[in-house]
Structure formats: structure tokens, C-alpha cells
Design an enzyme around this catalytic site. Structure first.
Site, PDB file in Angstrom:
ATOM      1  CG  HIS A 294      -1.346  -1.321   1.133  1.00  0.00           C
ATOM      2  ND1 HIS A 294      -2.276  -1.712   0.361  1.00  0.00           N
ATOM      3  CD2 HIS A 294      -1.463  -2.028   2.431  1.00  0.00           C
ATOM      4  CE1 HIS A 294      -3.337  -2.906   1.073  1.00  0.00           C
ATOM      5  NE2 HIS A 294      -1.949  -2.910   1.969  1.00  0.00           N
ATOM      6  CB  CYS A 295       2.373   3.447  -1.445  1.00  0.00           C
ATOM      7  SG  CYS A 295       1.674   3.284  -2.969  1.00  0.00           S
ATOM      8  CB  ALA A 296       3.182   2.315   3.278  1.00  0.00           C
TER       9      ALA A 296
END
Length: 127
Positions: free
Chosen positions: A76-78
Site C-alpha cells: 500500500h505504498c508503505a
């Protein structure tokens, strides 16, 4: 925009908070489920990322998808968060105006019940 304005952004925010609070409460009942981030609806948005024991999030997502439950899986882009918590990825449920507690309970239709909310078992994921 007219549609959202007619509902009222404050009403939408209240609904998101309530449905997120409900989801967190139900998720906390799931054995081996770990919520990543705050475990209350305070100071968080209407998305809840979690892991489920040692079952890979992609497997959890696939089983839930087969039951008609839409979640997202991955970093999740994390990715730094995943590295910090020592997890390969997470499963993320997101809530909005159209989310209802009934939709959250749809998971109890599937085979191999592990809980009332999520019906995911190692056998389901390894099949």
C-alpha cells in the site's frame, strides 16, 4: 459533488468513523489477527490494515475475494511500515459512505469458519 453536499460531509465523516469503529471491534475478535496502526477509530482514517497469523495477506485477500469481500493487499505504498513491523504485506479493508455493518458481516457466508467475521483457514489458503 452535489450528491456529497446533499448528504453533508459531517454526516459522511460520522458514518466513516462509526463503521471503522465497528470494523475494528469485529476484527479484534478474530484469533491471530493483528491490526497494523491504531486499534481504535480515533486518529485514523477509514481504512484498517491487518495481518492474520502466518497466512500471507495475498492468500487472505484471495479467500475473501472468493466470498465477495473486496480488500486490498500488499505494501500500500508503505513498504517502510511493513519492514518496521516485520511483515511481508498487509490486508487492508477500506470504508466509506456505502459501507454498512451488513457488508462487514458478509464474510460469515464462507466455508471453514475461523470466526464470524473472517472465514479464512490455512486449508482455504493452501488449497
Amino acid at each position: 459533488m452535489d450528491y456529497l453536499t446533499s448528504i453533508g460531509m459531517e454526516n459522511i465523516a460520522r458514518h466513516e468513523h462509526a463503521i471503522t469503529e465497528y470494523a475494528i471491534r469485529r476484527l479484534q475478535e478474530v484469533p491471530d489477527l493483528r491490526i497494523i496502526g491504531p486499534t481504535t477509530a480515533e486518529d485514523r482514517g477509514a481504512a484498517v490494515s491487518f495481518t492474520l497469523g502466518d497466512i500471507h495477506p495475498h492468500d487472505v485477500g484471495q479467500v475473501l475475494d472468493e466470498q465477495g469481500i473486496a480488500v486490498r493487499v500488499g505494501h500500500h505504498c508503505a513498504r517502510p511500515v511493513c519492514l518496521r513491523y516485520g511483515i511481508p504485506a498487509t490486508t487492508r479493508a477500506s470504508f466509506y459512505l456505502y459501507s454498512t455493518p451488513r457488508r462487514g458481516r458478509r464474510a460469515d457466508r464462507g466455508p471453514g469458519a475461523r470466526t464470524e467475521l473472517l472465514r479464512v483457514t490455512r486449508a482455504d489458503c493452501e488449497a
